[in-house]
Design an enzyme around this catalytic site. Structure first.
Site, mmCIF file in Angstrom:
data_model
loop_
_atom_site.group_PDB
_atom_site.id
_atom_site.type_symbol
_atom_site.label_atom_id
_atom_site.label_comp_id
_atom_site.label_asym_id
_atom_site.label_seq_id
_atom_site.Cartn_x
_atom_site.Cartn_y
_atom_site.Cartn_z
ATOM 1 N N ASP A 137 -10.170 58.878 39.565
ATOM 2 C CA ASP A 137 -9.437 59.379 38.398
ATOM 3 C C ASP A 137 -8.020 59.786 38.764
ATOM 4 O OD1 ASP A 137 -11.471 58.990 36.596
ATOM 5 O OD2 ASP A 137 -12.255 61.024 36.743
ATOM 6 N N HIS A 186 -0.790 11.019 19.241
ATOM 7 C CA HIS A 186 -0.669 11.597 20.573
ATOM 8 C C HIS A 186 -0.362 10.512 21.604
ATOM 9 C CE1 HIS A 186 -2.422 15.113 18.721
ATOM 10 N NE2 HIS A 186 -2.479 15.779 19.875
ATOM 11 N N GLU A 233 -18.715 51.720 33.403
ATOM 12 C CA GLU A 233 -17.288 51.927 33.658
ATOM 13 C C GLU A 233 -17.075 52.329 35.117
ATOM 14 O OE1 GLU A 233 -13.712 54.801 31.911
ATOM 15 O OE2 GLU A 233 -15.810 55.363 31.674
ATOM 16 N N HIS A 234 -17.814 53.351 35.557
ATOM 17 C CA HIS A 234 -17.772 53.791 36.950
ATOM 18 C C HIS A 234 -19.174 53.674 37.544
ATOM 19 C CE1 HIS A 234 -14.951 56.424 34.622
ATOM 20 N NE2 HIS A 234 -14.109 56.067 35.571
ATOM 21 N N GLN A 269 -18.190 63.630 35.195
ATOM 22 C CA GLN A 269 -17.914 62.752 34.056
ATOM 23 C C GLN A 269 -18.416 63.350 32.751
ATOM 24 O OE1 GLN A 269 -15.903 59.845 34.194
ATOM 25 N NE2 GLN A 269 -15.544 61.026 36.060
#
Length: 454
Positions: free
Chosen positions: A372, A431, A338-339, A269
């Site tokens: 990935d 209403h 993220e990972h 990464q």
């Protein structure tokens, strides 16, 4: 000299907010970038294609002959594609497609009361713009990860933008174009950065060759801070998937982990970008030392050693020492990577306790790099801790839930009292009147009788 800094949290009890501050994190000044790209976005909104081409000359140092890539250029890219790369892309498309097919939701129908039905229709976004970066790396996998869920959702019109390349006549990299051809994407724009996002959002009356580009409804795909800033500026005009930051990997590991594997995954990464974050969370000082030793061996052997070293030595990367895996889980949940890899004894059990992560990779043989490319999962994932409230790109990203309400007269009569009571409570009498008017001329008893079960 150790590449990774060490944060020692052993013996400390910290709140989730304090843990978020304590763990290394990339710094991303999106607000500053917004002001930098605002003139570019405004210029594209006002001048269309010419502004995009001018920005491409300035930032990418190339001006393509056509802003929309000609069909023969896309076809040639596929014809010339290395057969091994084609096979790998087709494999990735098939695997992601299998996962996405299982995510496609059917319409829901609920009979709330007899004669009163609420349906939820799942309708695809009509027109989508996909952005694929083209900076330090060529990323045909990002074409796959953006396009396959969109196609699975049933999106009818897809426009893809990727930066022009000086070495390829001002068009996106041929491997990107070949991936588009494999997926049937024929509207491809040679545009990158903030100008590409603006072009997708605002469209252009003339792309320079008499072709009109209509605005899209949703923009997805990762990019640098300027792409992120542009997405922030156009949000509301169009939908966006997320504001992506630098890529992140966190690894939760204990003494059973293999140091070579952990080091290789951190490096994988860090290879993306000098701002990439690589964080090891462990209760084993011995593992931490062994991983540092492996980094000292593996980093110099890597093709992009300088970039990797810069990322690992940055303040966004490091080793976090914890007392035990319970504290380690608290750290990675606060970080919301993220990972996230879990390389521990009983890895599946530990991973099941994780609540905040874009994607979780379980055990020694599920590296992030597999995700990935060929795991079948999506690699467009939340960064910067946003996994606490958002998820990765998927079929649902391209679907909208539309409630369809259908009540017959008896069902409305049975609902009248609740609706009118709440309308009065909210001081919105019109209403209630909109319900009551449908029963004018009837006595209360008639409406009640109609509402009663038969």
């Amino acid at each position: 000299m150790a590449l990774l800094s060490v944060t020692d949290l052993r013996g400390r009890t910290l709140s989730p907010a304090q843990l978020r501050e304590a763990v290394p994190r990339p710094e991303l000044d999106v607000a500053g970038a917004v002001e930098a790209v605002r003139p570019v976005v405004d210029d594209v909104r006002e001048r269309g294609a010419e502004a995009v081409l001018a920005a491409g000359e300035r930032f990418d140092r190339v001006r393509p002959e056509h802003l929309r890539v000609p069909a023969d250029v896309i076809d040639r890219a596929l014809r010339d594609l290395d057969p091994a790369i084609r096979a790998a892309l087709e494999d990735a498309i098939a695997r992601v497609g299998r996962v996405d097919a299982a995510q496609r939701r059917e319409d829901d129908v609920v009979e709330v009361i007899p004669g009163g039905v609420v349906r939820q229709r799942w309708v695809p976004v009509r027109r989508v713009g996909l952005y694929v970066p083209g900076g330090r790396a060529v990323l045909p996998s990002s074409v796959v990860m953006n396009a396959v869920p969109a196609l699975t959702a049933g999106v009818g019109q897809i426009v893809l933008a990727s930066p022009p390349q000086k070495d390829h006549d001002g068009y996106p990299h041929p491997t990107i174009l070949a991936a588009c051809a494999l997926l049937g994407i024929d509207t491809v724009l040679a545009a990158g950065g903030a100008q590409a996002i603006a072009l997708l959002a605002f469209g252009a009356p003339d792309l320079g060759d008499g072709q009109r580009l209509d605005p899209v409804d949703l923009v997805t795909g990762p990019g640098n801070v300027y792409v992120t800033a542009a997405k922030r500026l156009v949000r509301g005009t169009v939908g966006i998937d997320a504001e992506a930051g630098p890529t992140e990997i966190a690894i939760l590991a204990d003494g059973t982990a293999t140091p070579r594997f952990v080091a290789a995954d951190l490096i994988s990464q860090a290879e993306h970008d000098p701002l990439a974050a690589a964080v090891l969370v462990t209760d084993s000082p011995d593992l931490a030392r062994a991983v540092e030793g492996e980094l000292a061996v593996q980093v110099p052997q890597a093709l992009h050693a300088e970039r990797i070293g810069e990322a690992l030595a940055g303040r966004q990367s490091g080793i976090v020492l914890v007392d035990d895996l319970d504290q380690g889980l608290a750290v990675v949940d606060a970080y919301g990577a993220e990972h996230l890899e879990v390389q521990t004894a009983d890895a599946a059990e530990v991973a099941a306790r994780v609540t905040n992560a874009g994607a979780v990779f379980v055990g020694s043989f599920s590296p992030v790099s597999l995700g990935d490319y060929a795991a079948g999962s999506n690699h467009v994932l939340p960064t910067g801790g946003s996994s606490r409230f958002g998820g990765g790109l998927g079929v649902q990203s391209f679907l909208r839930g539309i409630h369809v309400v259908e009540y017959d007269r008896p069902a409305l009569a049975a609902s009248r009292a609740s609706a009118e009571t709440l309308a009065v409570a909210e001081d919105l009498p019109a209403h209630g009147r909109a319900v009551a008017i449908r029963f004018e001329g009837e006595g209360p008893g008639e409406a009640a009788a109609e509402a009663s079960p038969r």
